[in-house]
Scaffold this active site. Structure first.
Site, PDB file in Angstrom:
ATOM      1  N   ASP A 212       0.834  -1.200   0.000  1.00 49.20           N
ATOM      2  CA  ASP A 212       0.000   0.000   0.000  1.00 49.20           C
ATOM      3  C   ASP A 212       0.876   1.260   0.000  1.00 49.20           C
ATOM      4  O   ASP A 212       1.948   1.288   0.628  1.00 49.20           O
ATOM      5  CB  ASP A 212      -0.862  -0.022   1.271  1.00 49.20           C
ATOM      6  CG  ASP A 212      -1.731   1.209   1.414  1.00 49.20           C
ATOM      7  OD1 ASP A 212      -2.644   1.373   0.591  1.00 49.20           O
ATOM      8  OD2 ASP A 212      -1.469   2.016   2.331  1.00 49.20           O
ATOM      9  N   GLU A 248       1.607  -0.437  -5.019  1.00 47.21           N
ATOM     10  CA  GLU A 248       0.623   0.561  -5.414  1.00 47.21           C
ATOM     11  C   GLU A 248       1.333   1.879  -5.634  1.00 47.21           C
ATOM     12  O   GLU A 248       1.745   2.550  -4.697  1.00 47.21           O
ATOM     13  CB  GLU A 248      -0.475   0.737  -4.360  1.00 47.21           C
ATOM     14  CG  GLU A 248      -1.590   1.638  -4.849  1.00 47.21           C
ATOM     15  CD  GLU A 248      -1.993   2.701  -3.848  1.00 47.21           C
ATOM     16  OE1 GLU A 248      -1.351   2.781  -2.803  1.00 47.21           O
ATOM     17  OE2 GLU A 248      -2.940   3.457  -4.120  1.00 47.21           O
TER      18      GLU A 248
END
Ligand code: QV4
Ligand code: CA
Length: 512
Positions: A212, A248
């Site tokens: 993330d 990401e």
């Protein structure tokens, strides 16, 4: 012997880009906010039988309980410890899910939130999903443990301590993203603590990680903790298997930070993919499907073997980041099925299918003010995915796009054509296009405002094929339309522009 050595080295250095799917499956599904016990069931009853290679699960760690707004889905992106204890379930339930999914050949990929802890303004000692105490104001997370030394407050050079400009690569990495306490990943203690968390998951049997907010982590710091990761658990994976990594990074080409900085660590999310495909299928800005002839690197996307691709994700399906209004979602069902079908038929990238929950969208001044609403729940307890209706769709507020037969059948299509080239492209200069995958599959789209009626070269062996968009092949008959391929490989296709699903897909495993 030398060749074998070379091949094994290639296998190893290719490894963090390799999802390690067990039977050559070629896609994964994001079961956003699902409970662990429901994911285990779904692996056994649906994902394995239909050839899904794995599941991206929501962050499994203990997070801050946010009560204003009321239990938003995004509270799970505010970890307060690395205990496996969240609204999806506890460590025992997580272990059961990994065991049951691995046992049927469906991998588990964990959404790892390791750039930060919770928001700086979360009030001290409010409840957490596992009851651990924490005090954001004092940077005190005793359940990890992390203390003031382990955050970037001193390193960040912006006035507010927040990221104020995405054009300043130092702020983006060293300052707080939306007020989230930024971990000092330059410190060995923090790197080792994160590696210990991820190694714990690896020992349980997970196959890899979505990292993330990777844009907010220096590539070198990322490499430092990834290098500390163990190989995958040999109970389920071959000796020497490296965890599959996809980072990401939102790079639409307008910022100094580029996806390519992260290629050394693993795959990277290609956000241009969904934005551009949505624009083409909506026919905005003069875009048309005929331009998809050179889709992929030809559209300035990253190299295919570094790309993790998707039509929408949990952020941009609710206007949360990266993609803007062109993003297609389940709310735009007709075009969405075409987009997911195109993604799964085209060889570019490693695809992730989104599986969502419904929420009460409510637009004010063009913004969905309910974009925070969390998963279907009873007083905070996430609802089971119980009503698997007779047509195999879901109920209880779960959308289950992965169970829409057009999408499920295209997941199978991608497996059937795996390894085959991109062949026999045809277009009408507008929005009617077709292409094959070697001699194993062929797909035709009609996104024009008039009927398609054409005789096309499919590249397939002669025979009668079931269209897997309008139906299935059931034993010796097609439940949907049939396509007759002649000995010359040519077939006639007609697709009405008013059809609910104006596309046809055929492949050799759906041949009578
Ligand atoms: C607010 C203010 C801040 C303020 C702070 C004070 O915006 O300026 O300092 O309060 O506490 C939620 C709220 C957000 C709030 C923050 C608390 O929405 O308003 O800040 O909590 O600090 C998800 C949601 C965010 C959510 C976050 C944490 O999308 O809205 O913030 O979780 O709960 C960039 C990044 C990219 C990122 C994307 C959203 O480059 O990496 O933004 N995407 C990933 C995840 C995403 C997640 C995060 C990163 C953070 O996909 O789901 O954000 O983990 O593009
Ligand atoms: Ca950071």
């Amino acid at each position: 012997m030398r060749l074998l050595m070379l091949l094994s080295v290639l296998e190893v250095c290719w490894a963090q880009y390799n999802p390690h799917t067990r039977y050559g499956q070629t896609s994964i599904v994001h079961l956003f906010e699902w409970r662990w016990d429901d994911i285990a069931l779904e692996c056994e009853r649906y994902l394995a039988p239909n050839g899904f290679g794995g599941v991206q699960v929501s962050p499994p760690t203990e997070n801050a309980v946010i009560n204003n707004p009321q239990r938003p889905w995004w509270e799970r992106y505010q970890p307060i410890s690395y205990k496996i204890c969240s609204r999806s379930g506890n460590e025992h339930e997580f272990r059961e899910m990994v065991k049951r999914c691995n046992s049927v050949g469906v991998n588990i990929y964990v959404d790892a939130v390791v750039n930060h802890m919770c928001g700086k303004d979360v009030s001290a000692g409010i409840s957490s999903t596992c009851g651990s105490y924490y005090n954001p104001g004092l940077r005190d997370f005793p359940a990890v443990p992390y203390s003031g030394w382990d955050f970037n407050d001193g390193k960040c050079k912006s006035r507010s301590g927040e990221i104020e400009s995405y054009n300043d690569i130092y702020q983006v990495r060293d300052c707080r993203l939306s007020g989230l306490l930024d971990l000092a990943l330059g410190k060995d203690y923090v790197r080792s603590t994160i590696a210990a968390y991820l190694n714990h998951l690896i020992s349980i049997g997970v196959a890899g990680f979505r990292i993330d907010a990777s844009k907010h982590i220096w590539p070198g710091d990322m490499k430092a903790f990834l290098d500390k990761l163990n190989n995958l658990n040999t109970h389920w994976f071959p000796e020497g298997s490296r965890p599959f990594i996809y980072q990401e990074v939102i790079d639409l080409g307008h910022e100094p930070i580029k996806s390519s900085e992260y290629f050394g660590n693993g795959r990277v999310t290609e956000f241009k993919y969904g934005t551009k495909l949505g624009t083409v299928l909506r026919k905005w800005n003069g875009e048309k499907m005929a331009y998809l002839k050179n889709w992929g690197e030809g559209w300035s996307f990253m190299p295919s073997d570094r790309a993790l691709v998707f039509v929408d994700n949990h952020n941009n399906q609710r206007g949360h980041a990266a993609g803007g209004p062109s993003i297609l979602t389940f709310w735009d069902a007709r075009l969405y099925k075409m987009a997911v079908g195109f993604m799964l038929a085209h060889p570019y990238g490693f695809p992730r299918v989104m599986s969502s929950f419904k929420w009460p969208r409510y637009f004010e001044n063009g913004k969905d003010i309910n974009d925070w609403v969390g998963p279907p729940n009873d007083n905070g307890v996430i609802k089971r995915v119980t009503t698997i209706n007779t047509d195999s769709t879901c109920g209880n507020g779960w959308v289950c796009e992965h169970r829409w037969h057009q999408i499920r059948n295209m997941v199978i299509f991608r497996n059937v054509v795996n390894g085959q080239g991109f062949t026999n492209w045809w277009d009408n200069g507008s929005n009617q296009v077709a292409f094959g995958r070697g001699n194993r599959g062929f797909i035709v789209f009609n996104n024009d405002d008039w009927a398609l009626s054409s005789n096309l070269q499919t590249g397939l062996p002669a025979g009668t094929y079931c269209d897997v968009i309008s139906g299935d092949k059931n034993d010796d008959h097609c439940t949907g339309s049939e396509i007759y391929v002649g000995s010359d490989g040519r077939a006639h296709f007609s697709i009405s522009n008013t059809a609910e699903d104006p596309f046809i897909a055929i492949h050799v495993d759906a041949k009578l």
